[in-house]
Design an enzyme around this catalytic site. Structure first.
Site, short mmCIF file in Angstrom:
data_model
loop_
_atom_site.label_atom_id
_atom_site.label_comp_id
_atom_site.label_asym_id
_atom_site.label_seq_id
_atom_site.Cartn_x
_atom_site.Cartn_y
_atom_site.Cartn_z
N SER A 299 -26.13 22.42 -25.06
CA SER A 299 -27.52 22.55 -24.60
C SER A 299 -28.22 21.19 -24.51
O SER A 299 -27.85 20.36 -23.69
CB SER A 299 -28.26 23.51 -25.52
OG SER A 299 -29.52 23.86 -25.00
N ASP A 310 -24.50 10.07 -16.21
CA ASP A 310 -24.73 9.98 -14.77
C ASP A 310 -25.33 8.63 -14.36
O ASP A 310 -25.05 8.13 -13.27
CB ASP A 310 -25.65 11.10 -14.31
CG ASP A 310 -24.90 12.41 -14.09
OD1 ASP A 310 -23.72 12.48 -14.46
OD2 ASP A 310 -25.50 13.37 -13.56
N LYS A 324 -23.09 24.62 -22.24
CA LYS A 324 -24.25 25.50 -22.13
C LYS A 324 -25.30 24.83 -21.23
O LYS A 324 -25.92 23.84 -21.62
CB LYS A 324 -24.88 25.81 -23.49
CG LYS A 324 -26.11 26.71 -23.38
CD LYS A 324 -26.74 26.94 -24.75
CE LYS A 324 -27.97 27.83 -24.64
NZ LYS A 324 -29.08 27.19 -23.89
#
Length: 380
Positions: A299, A310, A324
């Site tokens: 999460s 990224d 998740k």
């Protein structure tokens, strides 16, 4: 002259018409069968009708509250694995972990042979100030005997926890001697940071166990403390961190990323896309950064790690994370409970959804973590 008389009588005429209308409306509703015609009552769902019939007609006494909870659980079970119903009895305990504190006496205990043993006393907490010691055995709470009663941990918590400022009296057995101790309950913190220290002269280490409501504040305190020791590299340990509040992860990411970079965005069938971006200069936008993750990092942990990955801001080291990528919103219910309903998916800056498939059901979804242990993945 006629107009003046009309102005005098007009309010009285309106009053008579209004009262007459209310009277005849009331009589009409009385003569109309309930649930039909213009005054048709709101139609109950089949579930509510069945619960009413069971309550009113069933052959034996039965707790319809538990029936209703079971029905809700079955319904939620047909949704994703993270949409859950929280009954009133569990709501406070579930929320405490995210709030970052609870009100109680500040001890940790275990139950051995039907007796409650104190295994940790929080320094400077209510119990510590009252003189409770590790090794004490709780025999009574407010003169009610609990030793030897096969009582559960939840029952113990309910008896010793309570509103801050209220008193509780416990009787403990210490070295074969009974002692009565009066304790004034207080607010007990649940730290989000397990450890924070320098690994060497340039590299710092922070272990974060959850993204609670105090996580970002604790993180900033730890980071600022490490920077006083000429920090130039940081290891942020998110292993075993099951997540929590997403906005706490976004705030942390802002300390590592520059300008107005996108951290994460959320979107669902009934929720428009929301972008979460950096808003201010961060404390550690430059310098070596390593994120440690494992199969229990989930999460909010994946939000933070995904954003830094990224933007090529950090090196991610460890094992495949939990997977998740769903956002839950908590809604209060009239029975005092709540549901945490999945309302959107979250996506990393490059548009990646980390959510694992749950098409084969909740049980299979949760067993996937066990499968990783059995196939040796966690040993890699």
């Amino acid at each position: 002259m006629g107009n003046k008389k009309l102005q005098v009588w007009l309010p009285l005429i309106f009053s008579i018409v209004l009262i007459g209308g209310m009277y005849f409306g009331f009589k009409l509703r009385e003569s109309t069968p309930s649930g039909t015609g213009f005054f048709k009552a709101d139609k109950k769902s089949s579930l509510q009708q069945i619960l009413d019939l069971v309550k009113q007609r069933y052959v034996d006494p039965i707790n319809t509250d538990s029936l209703q909870e079971n029905a809700i659980d079955v319904m939620m079970g047909h949704l994703d694995p993270h949409s859950i119903y929280i009954p009133p009895s569990h709501l406070q305990a579930v929320n405490e972990d995210l709030i970052g504190n609870f009100e109680g006496i500040g001890v940790e205990f275990n139950i051995f042979s039907d007796t409650v043993h104190i295994v940790h006393v929080i320094a400077e907490g209510p119990s510590d100030k009252a003189g409770v010691q590790v090794g004490d055995k709780i025999i009574k709470v407010n003169n009610e005997t609990i030793a030897g009663k096969n009582i559960s941990s939840d029952d113990i918590k309910m008896k010793i926890r309570g509103e801050g400022g209220t008193p509780v009296k416990i009787t403990v057995l210490r070295k074969n001697e009974l002692k009565e101790i009066s304790i004034t309950r207080g607010t007990i913190p649940i730290p989000a940071i397990d450890a924070s220290y320098m690994l060497d002269q340039k590299t710092g280490y922070i272990k974060l166990n959850k993204f609670s409501n105090t996580a970002y504040e604790e993180f900033m305190q730890s980071l600022e403390s490490l920077q006083k020791n000429k920090l130039s590299n940081l290891v942020l340990d998110l292993r075993g961190n099951g997540g929590g509040l997403m906005h706490e992860a976004v705030e942390m990411a802002d300390e590592f990323l520059s300008d107005d970079k996108l951290v994460v965005y959320t979107q669902g069938a009934n929720v428009e896309r929301i972008d979460y971006k950096c808003r201010r200069p961060g404390l550690f936008e430059e310098g070596g950064l390593v994120i440690l993750v494992d199969e229990l990092s989930a999460s909010a942990s994946e939000v933070l790690a995904g954003a830094l990955q990224d933007w090529c801001r950090a090196t991610i080291i460890g094992r495949r994370t939990f997977g998740k990528g769903l956002v839950q919103q908590q809604y209060s219910l009239s029975d005092g409970g709540a549901i945490r309903l999945t309302v959107a998916r979250y996506y990393t800056p490059k548009g990646r959804s980390i959510q694992r498939s749950y098409q084969n059901g909740k049980e299979k979804y949760l067993e996937e973590i066990v499968d990783r242990y059995e196939n040796g993945e966690v040993n890699l």
